[in-house]
Design an enzyme around this catalytic site. Structure first.
Site, PDB file in Angstrom:
ATOM      1  NE  ARG A 170      -2.621  -1.684   8.828  1.00 33.82           N
ATOM      2  CZ  ARG A 170      -2.232  -2.245   7.555  1.00 33.82           C
ATOM      3  NH1 ARG A 170      -2.348  -3.598   7.329  1.00 33.82           N
ATOM      4  NH2 ARG A 170      -1.825  -1.635   6.483  1.00 33.82           N
ATOM      5  CE  LYS A 190      -2.854   0.921   3.564  1.00 39.47           C
ATOM      6  NZ  LYS A 190      -4.051   1.463   4.298  1.00 39.47           N
ATOM      7  CB  SER A 191       3.884   2.301   1.959  1.00 36.58           C
ATOM      8  OG  SER A 191       3.211   2.082   3.245  1.00 36.58           O
ATOM      9  CD  GLN A 221       0.515   8.360   7.987  1.00 39.09           C
ATOM     10  OE1 GLN A 221       0.127   9.002   8.641  1.00 39.09           O
ATOM     11  NE2 GLN A 221      -0.065   6.957   7.780  1.00 39.09           N
ATOM     12  CG  ASP A 223       0.552   0.231   9.621  1.00 39.17           C
ATOM     13  OD1 ASP A 223       0.117   0.991  10.500  1.00 39.17           O
ATOM     14  OD2 ASP A 223       1.023   0.528   8.599  1.00 39.17           O
ATOM     15  NE  ARG A 278      -7.957   7.539  10.755  1.00 40.23           N
ATOM     16  CZ  ARG A 278      -7.925   6.763   9.566  1.00 40.23           C
ATOM     17  NH1 ARG A 278      -6.591   6.687   9.028  1.00 40.23           N
ATOM     18  NH2 ARG A 278      -8.671   6.267   8.649  1.00 40.23           N
ATOM     19  CB  SER A 318       5.233   9.826  11.976  1.00 49.78           C
ATOM     20  OG  SER A 318       4.268   9.981  11.088  1.00 49.78           O
ATOM     21  NE  ARG A 334       6.117   6.721   0.863  1.00 50.44           N
ATOM     22  CZ  ARG A 334       5.213   6.575   1.819  1.00 50.44           C
ATOM     23  NH1 ARG A 334       4.181   5.523   1.360  1.00 50.44           N
ATOM     24  NH2 ARG A 334       5.301   6.826   2.880  1.00 50.44           N
ATOM     25  N   GLY A 381      -5.358   7.519   5.877  1.00 50.46           N
ATOM     26  CA  GLY A 381      -4.631   8.404   6.567  1.00 50.46           C
ATOM     27  C   GLY A 381      -3.391   8.774   5.975  1.00 50.46           C
TER      28      GLY A 381
END
Length: 442
Positions: free
Chosen positions: A400, A22-23, A173, A323, A126, A171, A27, A98
């Site tokens: 999750r 997913k990451s 993110q 995660d 969030r 983080s 990107r 997020g």
């Protein structure tokens, strides 16, 4: 609502391939949208989160097409170039993602556009303050809902101010948002990481041609990006998501008689912490056909049912598996002895408060769990099945949590009912199908 009860049955056997990381999928779309020319991506995760990213980039001027070829699905991205993002006509709906909203906030911050970001109930709960703070230093302006939450309006600025930002918490993110703002900012943008986090942004920006340097000084990582970048289009094959593989790895470890192979799993060292921890607990996880794809290490994982032992998890490994802790908690519930994990404050600001929700859910099905302020203590069953429960588990719209408790159900006597499996679609649309495939007697 789509409830389902998961219960013990056949062992898991066979070979599967999990969806793309997913990451890296997020990107790939973002950097392709900022490149000049045509990028092509195979293996893209087609979950709701990533589709939301594609839709947002289309709204800001990028041309993104999904093509079904004879042997694979290919996503073709015609980028607008760094600095070329356009004003969207309507609010940008990020659904449950997020990661996408925080990274896109970074991209938009150094463009002269105004974007209103909205999301579903989970995303809107969030806080975004940890991204708003550094991006405000670049000159971008924010009008957020109470507590720094969505709906949120961002007014980007060009030229933006290059900043040096030391991450107050680990983080990826936040790091990525600052670096992405730096792409369209003259000068050098720096991020200082006291604790290393997943490095997909750095690897991929280099691959797209950005002038980015990483050095280590006094035990800290310093990432420097020269702005007003020119990104070149790329061809990307997205490796399998280790976060998605995690659920099947744990399931095979805890269900007697299981042996599975998961093909093409990304093993970036900043992401593979769970597999290291599970091996320390006694899990048989073997890497086969190890190779490198697009700068990312990849292998096929062969997993056999294994008696697990409880351990104390080193807090230093948390960023590389943040995660995956819900899945680890399930493994710990079946281990011999006690597993202790601390330094998990980040889990409280995910799609749900994953510490509290997992502690409650596991206790509900008979596990011995104690929640602390920044961690959890779980005393396992030494391989015995958990009792299970009659009532349904509340997953709080968290994909999750849903998948972790589904796996726990495979090791329960009376089963585990998930109140709603539909959130799984945000990251892993084929999860239930693959799980049914592996537990089929055929």
């Amino acid at each position: 609502m789509r409830p389902r009860r998961f219960i013990s049955g056949n062992p898991l056997t066979g070979r599967i391939r999990v969806p793309g990381d997913k990451s890296i999928s997020h990107r790939s779309l973002m950097f392709g949208a900022l490149a000049v020319g045509e990028s092509r991506v195979t293996g893209l995760l087609e979950g709701e989160d990533v589709i939301a990213t594609a839709d947002a980039l289309r709204a800001m001027g990028a041309k993104i097409e999904r093509r079904q070829n004879a042997d694979a699905v290919e996503w073709v991205i015609h980028g607008v170039g760094v600095g070329g993002l356009q004003q969207p006509e309507n609010a940008v709906d990020m659904g449950n993602s997020g990661t996408a909203v925080r990274l896109l906030m970074g991209l938009v911050a150094s463009h002269p556009v105004e974007v209103r970001f909205v999301g579903d109930a989970s995303l809107s709960s969030r806080p975004m303050g940890r991204v708003i703070t550094p991006l405000s230093e670049t000159g971008a302006q924010f009008e957020a809902s109470e507590g720094g939450r969505l709906p949120l309006t961002l007014r980007g600025i060009c030229p933006a101010i290059p900043i040096t930002y030391r991450l107050p918490v680990a983080s990826a993110q936040v790091k990525s948002a600052v670096l992405l703002a730096g792409l369209n900012t003259a000068g050098i943008t720096k991020v200082i990481e006291p604790v290393p986090t997943r490095d997909h942004t750095e690897r991929m920006l280099k691959g797209f041609g950005a002038d980015l340097q990483v050095e280590e000084v006094d035990g800290e990582r310093i990432i420097s990006l020269r702005g007003e970048a020119e990104l070149s289009p790329q061809i990307i094959d997205v490796p399998g998501d280790p976060s998605s593989a995690a659920f099947f790895v744990v399931a095979a470890l805890i269900v007697p008689g299981s042996e599975i192979t998961i093909e093409n799993v990304g093993l970036n060292p900043t992401r593979a912490g769970l597999f290291e921890v599970l091996r320390k607990m006694g899990g048989q996880i073997v890497e086969e056909n190890r190779r490198e794809v697009g700068g990312e290490p990849v292998a096929d994982l062969r997993i056999r049912h294994s008696p697990l032992k409880g351990i104390t998890v080193d807090p230093a490994i948390v960023p590389s598996m943040v995660d995956e802790f819900p899945a680890l908690f399930v493994a710990a519930a079946f281990a011999e002895g006690t597993t202790i994990a601390t330094g998990l404050e980040e889990l409280r600001v995910k799609e749900s408060d994953r510490l509290a929700v997992m502690a409650e859910a596991l206790a509900h099905i008979g596990a011995n769990v104690e929640e602390q302020g920044d961690g959890i203590t779980i005393t396992g069953t030494a391989g015995e099945y958990l009792p299970g429960a009659e009532g349904s588990i509340k997953t709080h719209l968290d994909h999750r949590i849903a998948m972790s408790m589904a796996i726990a159900g495979l090791g329960s006597q009376s089963g585990v009912e998930i109140d709603d499996t539909s959130p799984i679609g945000t990251s892993f649309p084929d999860f239930e199908q693959l799980l049914d495939q592996l537990t089929s007697a055929d």
